[in-house]
Design a protein around this motif. Structure first.
Motif, PDB file in Angstrom:
ATOM      1  N   LEU A 318      77.179   3.382  -9.513  1.00 23.31           N
ATOM      2  CA  LEU A 318      77.008   3.685  -8.173  1.00 23.31           C
ATOM      3  C   LEU A 318      77.845   3.046  -7.245  1.00 23.31           C
ATOM      4  CD1 LEU A 318      74.847   5.170  -6.595  1.00 23.31           C
ATOM      5  CD2 LEU A 318      73.587   3.106  -6.841  1.00 23.31           C
ATOM      6  N   GLN A 322      80.221   4.681  -4.549  1.00 23.85           N
ATOM      7  CA  GLN A 322      80.010   4.649  -3.149  1.00 23.85           C
ATOM      8  C   GLN A 322      81.312   3.885  -2.476  1.00 23.85           C
ATOM      9  OE1 GLN A 322      76.444   1.905  -3.418  1.00 23.85           O
ATOM     10  NE2 GLN A 322      74.872   3.560  -3.358  1.00 23.85           N
ATOM     11  N   VAL A 323      82.040   3.125  -2.865  1.00 19.41           N
ATOM     12  CA  VAL A 323      82.844   2.477  -2.318  1.00 19.41           C
ATOM     13  C   VAL A 323      84.094   3.414  -2.021  1.00 19.41           C
ATOM     14  CG1 VAL A 323      84.918   1.016  -2.598  1.00 19.41           C
ATOM     15  CG2 VAL A 323      82.506  -0.058  -2.850  1.00 19.41           C
ATOM     16  N   VAL A 327      80.637  11.226  -2.687  1.00 21.10           N
ATOM     17  CA  VAL A 327      79.375  11.546  -2.517  1.00 21.10           C
ATOM     18  C   VAL A 327      78.693  12.068  -3.648  1.00 21.10           C
ATOM     19  CG1 VAL A 327      78.037  13.097  -0.910  1.00 21.10           C
ATOM     20  CG2 VAL A 327      79.998  12.054   0.224  1.00 21.10           C
ATOM     21  N   LEU A 328      79.499  13.195  -4.224  1.00 21.55           N
ATOM     22  CA  LEU A 328      78.377  13.757  -5.352  1.00 21.55           C
ATOM     23  C   LEU A 328      78.539  13.087  -6.601  1.00 21.55           C
ATOM     24  CD1 LEU A 328      80.453  17.324  -5.083  1.00 21.55           C
ATOM     25  CD2 LEU A 328      77.934  16.749  -5.050  1.00 21.55           C
ATOM     26  N   ALA A 330      78.276   9.576  -6.438  1.00 18.66           N
ATOM     27  CA  ALA A 330      77.640   8.648  -6.145  1.00 18.66           C
ATOM     28  C   ALA A 330      75.942   9.107  -6.448  1.00 18.66           C
ATOM     29  CB  ALA A 330      77.805   7.927  -4.676  1.00 18.66           C
ATOM     30  N   ASN A 331      75.774  10.100  -5.932  1.00 25.46           N
ATOM     31  CA  ASN A 331      74.260  10.988  -5.965  1.00 25.46           C
ATOM     32  C   ASN A 331      74.238  11.440  -7.538  1.00 25.46           C
ATOM     33  OD1 ASN A 331      73.047  14.146  -5.811  1.00 25.46           O
ATOM     34  ND2 ASN A 331      71.873  12.386  -4.923  1.00 25.46           N
ATOM     35  N   ALA A 332      74.908  11.786  -8.136  1.00 26.35           N
ATOM     36  CA  ALA A 332      74.938  12.088  -9.542  1.00 26.35           C
ATOM     37  C   ALA A 332      74.467  10.527 -10.256  1.00 26.35           C
ATOM     38  CB  ALA A 332      76.180  12.534 -10.253  1.00 26.35           C
ATOM     39  N   LEU A 334      72.687   8.463  -9.271  1.00 18.58           N
ATOM     40  CA  LEU A 334      71.401   8.180  -9.107  1.00 18.58           C
ATOM     41  C   LEU A 334      70.367   9.266  -9.999  1.00 18.58           C
ATOM     42  CD1 LEU A 334      69.934   6.049  -6.972  1.00 18.58           C
ATOM     43  CD2 LEU A 334      69.401   8.108  -5.685  1.00 18.58           C
ATOM     44  N   MET A 335      71.021  10.344  -9.728  1.00 20.17           N
ATOM     45  CA  MET A 335      70.216  11.389 -10.212  1.00 20.17           C
ATOM     46  C   MET A 335      70.022  11.266 -11.890  1.00 20.17           C
ATOM     47  SD  MET A 335      68.906  12.850  -7.631  1.00 20.17           S
ATOM     48  CE  MET A 335      67.906  14.067  -8.440  1.00 20.17           C
TER      49      MET A 335
END
Lengths: 386, 386, 386, 386
Positions: A318, A322-323, A327-328, A330-332, A334-335
């Motif tokens: 993650l 993020q660094v 966007v996609l 990082a979101n992935a 988490l999801m």
């Protein structure tokens, strides 16, 4: 990569406090539907809470509400709890059901009413001394229904004075947890309507004062995990009152309305070190329609599932996404954790703790539900708002 | 230019129905604060309602709520009303306080419960026959608290069947007013949650079925006057339950929270011919903290003031600016009426009606408040939700 | 018990329409951030859409937006699509970007402006004839910003007339899908603000007119699945514009903000027979920050996952618990499906369809992203709102 | 009793700052409708602002937005203002329209981007030195669109560092005003989403840092006057960005959507001593549809009317009713002021100031509107978001 052994250890160490009042009857302003077998005393509430802990293994403490749980002998109550594997938890004050509190308690324009309210709060600290409770949880129904009804600023002054007096009474190991609420029962102003107000008061009071986040006490659309992250960063998150909502302060089972939100909150707790800090994880729910004990067991399990998912987030991956500004990706990450079915993991954890893998089924088989319906006949059923 | 004589005539002809239950005690789920002098029977509620009409001149009817206002002899009740210058108004059903209705009434999965609910509704029509009431006002608390709890579509089917059965029982001059509500007491689905649902049912039922707009029953931000305009256009606006709110269904005095919104609503009523159509203007409020009779007088006056402003809108100038696409000018015409202080006009209207120009002061001087406190001792105070 | 083979078959038959405009640049009123490699023509948009279909297997059609996707030769465009395994889908009208439409289009006070708007809508039907599209999707930005700006009822009259004229022009196999939106770009009234308004118009128009549910177009707290269930029951659900939101019409990837809500919606679609009816499943999103093609792939996958979970609901067990009034058991049946990790099942489905099990990874490996960045240099990037 | 002479004096001393950008074009993400005669430079914006001040007498300063109002010679700009009876007001930064700021500015994960953002803020302070402006107004569009996109806490750390660096650069008489916003353009987290977050940062920064309340930047239902009262009590209210809204950040003319709310806010300002403290009263609006200069004149007048009503509140009577716990009487005192038509009083005030009693009509007669349409031909019209 997440360390599965560490995740399991964290899940075994988790502690969710259940509220004595959730075992009693509750309802809306329209109707309180009574259920059979509901406790008729604080002692019976503890008996029920012990069932929740027996089947989940992670509900070792019970919050009390004064005066609903007032007893002659708190040492005896604490002993009753201990004999059932429980400890007494936070003491919750009540300054909203005495006729004198119609226009407010600690914020009331009349000093005599304020003194009565403060006296009640101080009595709660006395009870904490007797029960060994660490936390005094303060929720004030104070507010106004109409513009002009009272002076907003004067009420803040009165609130500040009352809190200071109670704060001064706290013992070295005792804390004051200040709860905020968007609205209800007041419909124009509420004297502690948001985390900012609670935070400002806690800052002035000192380190023993912290903010409580009730997950149902926000304006529509509020990003609760953001507030959690901020309060943790400031060292001012005292605890949670967990429940869930679709509309207002619906007080449904935690995780029932928006399990993804609960996961995001638990992720911020995890990321901010909240599991090892002095954060109290409490339920505050009303089981108006559903059977109370299994509803509380389900709620504890919902917290466990959200926690497990939060702990499974691949923090390294993650952070890297993020660094990188991806966007996609990082979101992935988490999801991916959220989409994992953690129920098998939790069944394993329970079995390693010597528990049945399926607390709901085990409770159903236990016969407790039938027993309390049969035995708890006559007397006055416990209920809040009544 | 507005015709001041016509405005005055309209104001004198206005009729606001007050609800019997607003004279009794009410509160939130946290506490019902009892007030002194509150009626202990439908007869005493009418006595209080008569005061409101005596001082305002525009509150000639009283809505009843069954079973709260159940009496042996409705003809006697109607006579009691007439002797005080009143008539009995809409009959409001109650399918939310019987233990059988815990999971719904007309939408319940169990046909026996549905039959019980329908039987109550049919009894309400019987009462209408006895009281001469025109309107059966239906608000259903039916809904669910949890996803999956019940089948949304099946509940609609059951609702439709029940409504059809009651509709068939209506007399030639009787109407069914169907109310919608965003949420509460149900917290996941409500079976008639919005005007669209109520409208769809009313369309199927026929011309005697119309929609009721309760001004507190919408999602945040909903443009209520738009709904009013649409329903009037469709001939499906049955009436209003007036009150006001800052948050949810707060049931505060109408006009207290957003007087500009009330004005906009009354403007659409005026523009759509609602004052001459069969639209019922009813209050539905809870005076939890404030004295009840003067709160109702104030509410009636708030409706009058909004109406007066709405009638003062220069429709010709407004239309011209609208057609010209002059946004600022059109808005200014409307605001000009809103910003007018109509209280002098209403004082004049009252004096021309033979009333005191200041209803609140006149009521205060009348001694009624002291009288009911002194006389209404003992007995069971009326209250809703209790 | 759910029939896994039937679930798989349904998943293979699923069709999600992607919108041509989602492949172009988008943003907020503050800034449109351009991305590299974005299409510069309808032809290139189809090229990108073909990638989404190639990797997911369930995105066979592409919605067009007129005039953004205006071309000389629609037959050639349709052929371009077919050569890439695609078909052209719904035609979306645009009556909000011409200077004449500042105060409205079909609702404008000026008949000449309305004629211009209707002419555009009729032209869209001409295009449908050329492309073979079934659906004309109508979203109107019409509304007002200030109270008084225009006459609410007159605007409804104008709207009704315009819709009737366009409806009369539809071919036998063509449909009109009417979209509603709570607010934006209008900030006081919107002329089709809720499903009730859209439904009322569609009822009057006839069977070829149906309502479109855009999942981002509701007031806070609105129960969208309830609306879906109602419209399906009435035979008036025309389709979805999928996206997700935390606040207003955020147009985020569907399933990103509240995956549980998406699941509940898909469950009502399944329960109401929506997968076999003529319901169009369309995306309508803005990928302001994230890479567009993989964001659309992810969105399609999110719809698939919600669908799979919805299909896995044990309808028999659910119905039994509902009829028994067992709130907790009924909720548990639904949650059991939601908590299932359906990603392995979907990987299987994809492999059985001859696709890569992981569309995101496969797309990343394909080199398409690099190719379009390299090749699409110069020219005018496609964008909406511009 | 209110002292009418004091009320008039206060109204004559009132100062409302108008924003340079409100004179330029604005719109929604769907369309910016250009208007004729719109300024093409900061110089022309000041020319227009001078008209507003000339006709209202209470709009003596103009807020600038950098880089939209960047000029070579700020001393010349200040002189241009002075020659027209104006002063330059707050400097507003812009860290949301550079391509580098796509994922944030001062909160961006990349230190280079943060340095660029801070450099811009420091440049704004340089400009303040040149213009003699007191206030640096900071609004950050920073936030995320998707859960997981970035680390909430890390972003707070970065924000704190950036603010501290800029704060250290402020001169003795300069201030930093930190604005919060519920959402938009970010749709999952916003880095300063509420007054509590802004307050916490300002507390750490020191006495020159204060919070700005934009009346359109709150969650639905938020009691804004409560926040105003609290910030005033804490000495942390820096100013207002006035506008109004029905839904989100609609940026309509202040007082247009809820004039009663504006009155309540102004009452708390008055009660908390805000008129004599260093509170900046600024407009921040978008006149998308209506003519800009008269819209701003109307907005200034709306602030005046709300202020006049607030000053007319009989504070003594209000306090007496509040202390007595007379809910209806206290509310009535407030409503009495609100219901007063203060337009005659304001006409008097204007005439005593040597102004036309009717600023809107006087401006219309002045020929300015026609003049700028005729003269401002060619060139690039000013617009925000473009």
């Amino acid at each position: 990569m997440t360390d599965l052994a560490a995740v399991k250890a964290a899940l075994k160490n988790q502690a969710v406090e259940t509220p004595s009042w959730a075992y009693g009857n509750s309802g809306t302003r329209f109707k309180v539907f009574a259920q059979q077998g509901v406790p008729r005393s604080p002692w019976e509430k503890l008996d029920d809470a012990a069932q929740v802990h027996a089947f989940t293994g992670v509900a070792p403490t019970v919050a009390l509400h004064i005066p609903w749980d007032k007893v002659e002998d708190y040492a005896a109550l604490a002993k009753h709890a201990e004999e059932r594997g429980l400890k007494l938890g936070a003491i919750n004050s009540n300054t909203f059901q005495d006729d004198d509190f119609k226009l407010g308690s600690v914020c009331h324009a009349d000093a005599a009413v304020r003194r009565k309210a403060v006296a009640h709060l101080l009595e709660c600290v006395d009870i904490m001394d007797a029960t060994g409770s660490r936390d005094l949880k303060l929720w004030f129904a104070d507010g106004t229904n109409y513009p002009g009804q009272d002076d907003i600023v004067a009420r803040q002054e009165r609130l500040g004075e009352a809190l200071a007096e109670v704060y001064a009474r706290l013992g070295d190991e005792q804390r004051m947890l200040l709860e905020y609420k968007f609205f209800e029962p007041a419909f124009y102003t509420t004297d502690v309507p948001d985390w900012g107000t609670a935070y400002a008061h806690c800052l002035k009071l000192g380190p023993k004062a912290r903010v409580v986040v009730d997950t149902g006490h926000h304006a529509p659309g509020t990003n609760i995990e953001f507030i959690v992250a901020l309060l943790l960063r400031e060292g001012k998150l005292g605890g949670f009152d967990f429940n869930s909502r679709f509309y207002a302060d619906d007080d449904l089972m935690v995780g029932a309305a928006d399990p993804f939100q609960l996961f995001r909150i638990m992720y911020e707790v995890s990321r901010g070190g909240g599991f090892s800090a002095d954060v109290a994880f409490m339920l505050d729910q009303c089981h108006n329609l559903e059977a109370k004990i299994p509803a509380i067991i389900r709620s504890v399990m919902n917290v466990q599932e959200a926690t497990a998912k939060a702990l499974l987030v691949d923090r390294e991956a993650l952070g890297a996404a993020q660094v990188a500004g991806d966007v996609l990706a990082a979101n992935a990450v988490l999801m991916d954790a959220f989409n994992t079915d953690v129920r098998p993991l939790l069944r394993e954890v329970r079995e390693e703790m010597g528990l049945d893998a399926d607390p709901i089924a085990a409770y159903a088989r236990s016969g407790w539900a039938e027993k309390i319906v049969a035995e708890r006949v006559g007397g006055q059923q416990a209920g809040w708002g009544a």
